[in-house]
Design a protein around this motif. Structure first.
Motif, PDB file in Angstrom:
ATOM      1  N   SER A  29       0.808  -1.296  -0.036  1.00  0.00           N
ATOM      2  CA  SER A  29       0.083  -0.012   0.113  1.00  0.00           C
ATOM      3  C   SER A  29       0.935   1.271   0.013  1.00  0.00           C
ATOM      4  O   SER A  29       0.316   2.305  -0.099  1.00  0.00           O
ATOM      5  CB  SER A  29      -0.996   0.065   1.186  1.00  0.00           C
ATOM      6  N   LYS A  30       2.037   1.115  -0.042  1.00  0.00           N
ATOM      7  CA  LYS A  30       3.007   2.413  -0.161  1.00  0.00           C
ATOM      8  C   LYS A  30       2.945   2.876  -1.550  1.00  0.00           C
ATOM      9  O   LYS A  30       2.832   2.080  -2.449  1.00  0.00           O
ATOM     10  CB  LYS A  30       4.366   1.798   0.186  1.00  0.00           C
ATOM     11  N   THR A  31       3.241   4.246  -1.544  1.00  0.00           N
ATOM     12  CA  THR A  31       3.447   4.673  -2.690  1.00  0.00           C
ATOM     13  C   THR A  31       4.715   4.280  -3.584  1.00  0.00           C
ATOM     14  O   THR A  31       5.730   4.228  -3.306  1.00  0.00           O
ATOM     15  CB  THR A  31       3.268   6.424  -2.833  1.00  0.00           C
ATOM     16  N   ALA A  32       4.404   3.849  -4.752  1.00  0.00           N
ATOM     17  CA  ALA A  32       5.519   3.228  -5.733  1.00  0.00           C
ATOM     18  C   ALA A  32       6.046   4.239  -6.823  1.00  0.00           C
ATOM     19  O   ALA A  32       7.292   4.518  -7.221  1.00  0.00           O
ATOM     20  CB  ALA A  32       5.170   2.020  -6.338  1.00  0.00           C
ATOM     21  N   GLN A  44      -1.155  -1.319  -7.122  1.00  0.00           N
ATOM     22  CA  GLN A  44      -1.953  -0.861  -8.229  1.00  0.00           C
ATOM     23  C   GLN A  44      -0.798  -0.686  -9.415  1.00  0.00           C
ATOM     24  O   GLN A  44      -1.124  -1.080 -10.561  1.00  0.00           O
ATOM     25  CB  GLN A  44      -2.218   0.486  -7.981  1.00  0.00           C
ATOM     26  N   LEU A  45       0.344  -0.572  -8.898  1.00  0.00           N
ATOM     27  CA  LEU A  45       1.549  -0.505 -10.200  1.00  0.00           C
ATOM     28  C   LEU A  45       1.550  -1.977 -10.592  1.00  0.00           C
ATOM     29  O   LEU A  45       1.508  -2.198 -12.006  1.00  0.00           O
ATOM     30  CB  LEU A  45       2.788  -0.004  -9.673  1.00  0.00           C
ATOM     31  N   ASN A  46       1.861  -2.851  -9.902  1.00  0.00           N
ATOM     32  CA  ASN A  46       2.085  -4.262 -10.360  1.00  0.00           C
ATOM     33  C   ASN A  46       0.911  -4.884 -10.951  1.00  0.00           C
ATOM     34  O   ASN A  46       1.198  -5.376 -12.080  1.00  0.00           O
ATOM     35  CB  ASN A  46       2.615  -4.953  -9.028  1.00  0.00           C
ATOM     36  N   PHE A  77       4.175   4.973 -17.960  1.00  0.00           N
ATOM     37  CA  PHE A  77       5.703   5.053 -18.640  1.00  0.00           C
ATOM     38  C   PHE A  77       6.320   3.974 -17.796  1.00  0.00           C
ATOM     39  O   PHE A  77       7.005   3.051 -18.168  1.00  0.00           O
ATOM     40  CB  PHE A  77       6.134   6.308 -18.661  1.00  0.00           C
ATOM     41  N   TYR A  78       6.227   3.988 -16.586  1.00  0.00           N
ATOM     42  CA  TYR A  78       7.104   2.964 -15.652  1.00  0.00           C
ATOM     43  C   TYR A  78       6.245   1.565 -15.747  1.00  0.00           C
ATOM     44  O   TYR A  78       6.691   0.562 -15.784  1.00  0.00           O
ATOM     45  CB  TYR A  78       7.060   3.420 -14.222  1.00  0.00           C
ATOM     46  N   SER A  79       4.851   1.497 -15.838  1.00  0.00           N
ATOM     47  CA  SER A  79       4.234   0.391 -15.863  1.00  0.00           C
ATOM     48  C   SER A  79       4.540  -0.429 -17.276  1.00  0.00           C
ATOM     49  O   SER A  79       4.694  -1.622 -17.400  1.00  0.00           O
ATOM     50  CB  SER A  79       2.567   0.814 -16.093  1.00  0.00           C
ATOM     51  N   VAL A  80       4.869   0.475 -18.324  1.00  0.00           N
ATOM     52  CA  VAL A  80       4.924  -0.154 -19.671  1.00  0.00           C
ATOM     53  C   VAL A  80       6.543  -0.716 -19.593  1.00  0.00           C
ATOM     54  O   VAL A  80       6.809  -1.892 -19.980  1.00  0.00           O
ATOM     55  CB  VAL A  80       4.991   1.068 -20.560  1.00  0.00           C
ATOM     56  N   ARG A  81       7.541   0.035 -19.068  1.00  0.00           N
ATOM     57  CA  ARG A  81       8.899  -0.230 -19.075  1.00  0.00           C
ATOM     58  C   ARG A  81       8.966  -1.913 -18.198  1.00  0.00           C
ATOM     59  O   ARG A  81       9.609  -2.655 -18.666  1.00  0.00           O
ATOM     60  CB  ARG A  81       9.536   0.848 -18.429  1.00  0.00           C
ATOM     61  N   GLN A  82       8.209  -1.494 -17.051  1.00  0.00           N
ATOM     62  CA  GLN A  82       8.301  -2.747 -16.480  1.00  0.00           C
ATOM     63  C   GLN A  82       7.549  -4.001 -16.810  1.00  0.00           C
ATOM     64  O   GLN A  82       8.179  -5.130 -16.920  1.00  0.00           O
ATOM     65  CB  GLN A  82       7.963  -2.495 -14.604  1.00  0.00           C
TER      66      GLN A  82
END
Length: 190
Positions: A29-32, A44-46, A77-82
């Motif tokens: 739940s921490k901000t990524a 959410q990011l994962n 942008f990070y979602s796509v890269r990862q």
């Protein structure tokens, strides 16, 4: 003096994708990531990363394949890269501000199989994208994938991770290609 210069340490390879998943489990739940007014927690990011990765895998992405990215700076942008990394693929980035000839060169020379972008950028750069030999994938469509599970891709220590093209545009100015090993070794050393 020989003790001070001893730099050898034991190292067990773990791809950066697994290190990210470890952070997700430790800090769900921490901000990524934060971009402008937008932010995503690790969970959410994962989920977004996995939607992208699983979409790419369904389309044939995998180890040692290169995927282009043309996005504005944002959380996704990070979602796509990862997501590209989780699919086992490598990424190469061209910013939307680059001129058409540079973008075309980067994606053609790298032999990108796909370019991920937004509908807005795709419409603005329609002429450019029509010249490319690769398929154009829209971010919103990749994020519609219902599969949010971590993909099980066996990423090896020497797999390609990303490519960088220098800002100076010269014909055949070969990019630097980076493999996963240096990234993980740096993180583990810290």
């Amino acid at each position: 003096m020989s003790e001070i210069n001893e730099t050898k340490f034991d190292f067990e390879f773990q791809p950066v994708t697994k290190l990210f998943e470890e952070q997700v489990s430790l800090n769900p739940s921490k901000t990524a990531v934060i971009a402008g007014d937008e932010s995503l927690t690790y969970t959410q990011l994962n989920e977004r990363v996995n939607r992208v990765a699983n979409s790419l895998l369904e389309k044939g992405a995998g180890r040692e394949k290169i995927i282009g990215v043309m996005l504005e700076r944002c959380c996704d942008f990070y979602s796509v890269r990862q997501g590209i990394l989780k699919s086992g693929s490598a990424f190469v980035v061209a910013t939307p501000e680059y001129p058409d000839d540079r973008v075309e060169y980067i994606f053609e020379d790298s032999e990108a199989m796909f370019v991920i972008t937004t509908k807005d950028i795709a419409e603005k750069r329609k002429e450019l994208f029509s010249k490319l030999k690769c398929d154009i994938l829209l971010l919103d469509e990749l994020l519609e994938n219902a599969n949010t599970t971590n993909p099980d891709v066996d990423i090896k220590e020497h797999d390609l991770c990303y490519c960088i093209y220098y800002l100076q545009f010269r014909p055949r100015s070969l990019e630097n290609a980076f493999i996963a090993t240096p990234i993980v070794k740096v993180r583990k050393a810290l």
